[in-house]
Design an enzyme around this catalytic site. Structure first.
Site, PDB file in Angstrom:
ATOM      1  N   SER A   1       2.361   5.094  -7.120  1.00  0.00           N
ATOM      2  CA  SER A   1       2.186   3.722  -7.586  1.00  0.00           C
ATOM      3  C   SER A   1       3.175   2.831  -6.848  1.00  0.00           C
ATOM      4  O   SER A   1       4.284   3.281  -6.505  1.00  0.00           O
ATOM      5  CB  SER A   1       2.469   3.658  -9.095  1.00  0.00           C
ATOM      6  OG  SER A   1       2.707   2.335  -9.488  1.00  0.00           O
TER       7      SER A   1
ATOM      8  N   HIS B   1      -3.530   4.381  -2.174  1.00  0.00           N
ATOM      9  CA  HIS B   1      -4.495   3.476  -1.541  1.00  0.00           C
ATOM     10  C   HIS B   1      -5.085   4.130  -0.283  1.00  0.00           C
ATOM     11  O   HIS B   1      -6.283   4.027  -0.020  1.00  0.00           O
ATOM     12  CB  HIS B   1      -3.813   2.179  -1.088  1.00  0.00           C
ATOM     13  CG  HIS B   1      -3.272   1.335  -2.193  1.00  0.00           C
ATOM     14  ND1 HIS B   1      -1.932   1.163  -2.401  1.00  0.00           N
ATOM     15  CD2 HIS B   1      -3.895   0.598  -3.138  1.00  0.00           C
ATOM     16  CE1 HIS B   1      -1.734   0.361  -3.432  1.00  0.00           C
ATOM     17  NE2 HIS B   1      -2.914  -0.001  -3.907  1.00  0.00           N
TER      18      HIS B   1
ATOM     19  N   GLU C   1      -8.612   6.751  -9.925  1.00  0.00           N
ATOM     20  CA  GLU C   1      -8.678   7.158 -11.341  1.00  0.00           C
ATOM     21  C   GLU C   1      -7.345   6.958 -12.062  1.00  0.00           C
ATOM     22  O   GLU C   1      -7.294   7.110 -13.273  1.00  0.00           O
ATOM     23  CB  GLU C   1      -9.078   8.639 -11.439  1.00  0.00           C
ATOM     24  CG  GLU C   1     -10.550   8.853 -11.172  1.00  0.00           C
ATOM     25  CD  GLU C   1     -10.967  10.304 -11.336  1.00  0.00           C
ATOM     26  OE1 GLU C   1     -12.170  10.549 -11.439  1.00  0.00           O
ATOM     27  OE2 GLU C   1     -10.098  11.199 -11.341  1.00  0.00           O
TER      28      GLU C   1
ATOM     29  N   LEU D   1       0.809  -1.223   0.000  1.00  0.00           N
ATOM     30  CA  LEU D   1       0.000   0.000   0.000  1.00  0.00           C
ATOM     31  C   LEU D   1       0.844   1.276   0.000  1.00  0.00           C
ATOM     32  O   LEU D   1       1.921   1.320   0.583  1.00  0.00           O
ATOM     33  CB  LEU D   1      -0.916   0.008   1.231  1.00  0.00           C
ATOM     34  CG  LEU D   1      -1.835  -1.209   1.380  1.00  0.00           C
ATOM     35  CD1 LEU D   1      -2.668  -1.090   2.657  1.00  0.00           C
ATOM     36  CD2 LEU D   1      -2.744  -1.372   0.163  1.00  0.00           C
TER      37      LEU D   1
END
Ligand code: PAF
Length: 260
Positions: free
Chosen positions: A182, A34, A145, A30
């Site tokens: 990411s 997140h 998104e 995570l």
């Protein structure tokens, strides 16, 4: 926070839950992206549920699946700190009792962009998301998104299959440089990380998609696509052995970012 792995135990627990249920499915490892989903989900629902399941059927290379970082203890500590009530952490053999002979596939959006470069990825992703939504039965499920095509497909599946869960998109979380958060960013060298931020900068520029692609390639990216559709400008590009994707809201006519 209660951590549950078995499907039967999970179903028993779920049957006793009362109140609105929010859900954030993840593959773990995570990061702030997140956690932004988790915080919103926690704030908007009585019961907050997250899952961690590294889904084998959505990886294109078996080696990527094997090497995917699994840090359950660290992830659980982060989720607990955010006030999550339940962490569902099932096994692959339990999630695929059918050996992946039953699949959910979409035949239009899934064939474009990521679908071209990652064959089979979206079928694996939709199949696991449907299984998770069926097991968790949330009122609201939250998706970033950053994976815009994934979000569109999940929303389309939920509508097509009359799923009762509301699918909620959440804005991409970025580093100060603009680089989208990411799990893969940890694999970039400091120099690559600086360069990676150019992906977001160039997406916002008034250059054509083709010019953006040329610029990225000239800088040392290996660009798979830069395109404007669905009211977004989307790109995927390799930097060394790391594949980056990003997108922004984009007004094609006025050729500028619709939002920052
Ligand atoms: O976005 C992800 O992390 C995954 O694709 C998801 C939605 C958890 C399904 O495995």
């Amino acid at each position: 926070m209660k951590i549950v792995s078995g499907i039967a135990a999970w179903r028993d627990l779920r049957a006793g839950m009362r109140g609105s249920i929010g859900f954030v499915p993840t593959m773990g490892h995570l990061h702030e992206g997140h956690l932004a989903l988790v915080r919103r989900m926690r704030a908007e629902n009585d019961i907050a549920i997250a899952s961690i399941f590294v889904n084998p059927t959505q990886f294109n290379q078996p080696s990527d699946y094997e090497q995917y970082r699994r840090v359950l203890e660290e992830d659980a500590a982060l989720l607990e700190k955010e006030g999550i009530d339940y962490l569902f952490h099932p096994d692959a053999k339990d999630m695929y009792p059918d050996d992946y002979t039953i699949r959910i596939s979409e035949t239009e959006i899934s064939k474009e962009l990521e679908g071209i470069h990652r064959p089979g990825h979206f079928t694996g992703m939709l199949t696991i998301v449907l299984k998770l939504l069926n097991l968790v039965r949330p009122d609201r499920a939250y998706f970033g998104e950053k994976d815009y095509q994934q979000y569109l497909l999940i929303k389309k599946m939920a509508a097509a299959l009359f799923l009762p869960s509301e699918i909620i998109p959440c804005p991409t979380v970025r580093e100060e440089s603009g680089l989208a958060r990411s799990s893969r960013n940890t694999r970039l060298t400091p120099v690559q990380k600086d360069m990676a931020a150019q992906l977001h900068t160039l997406l916002q520029s008034p250059l054509t998609d083709q010019q953006v692609q040329q610029k990225l390639d000239a800088m040392g990216f290996d660009t798979e696509y830069v395109t404007t559709q669905w009211g977004r400008r989307l790109a995927a590009a390799w930097l060394g052995d790391v594949r980056l994707i990003d997108n922004i809201a984009y007004n094609k006519e006025e050729k500028h970012a619709a939002v920052s």
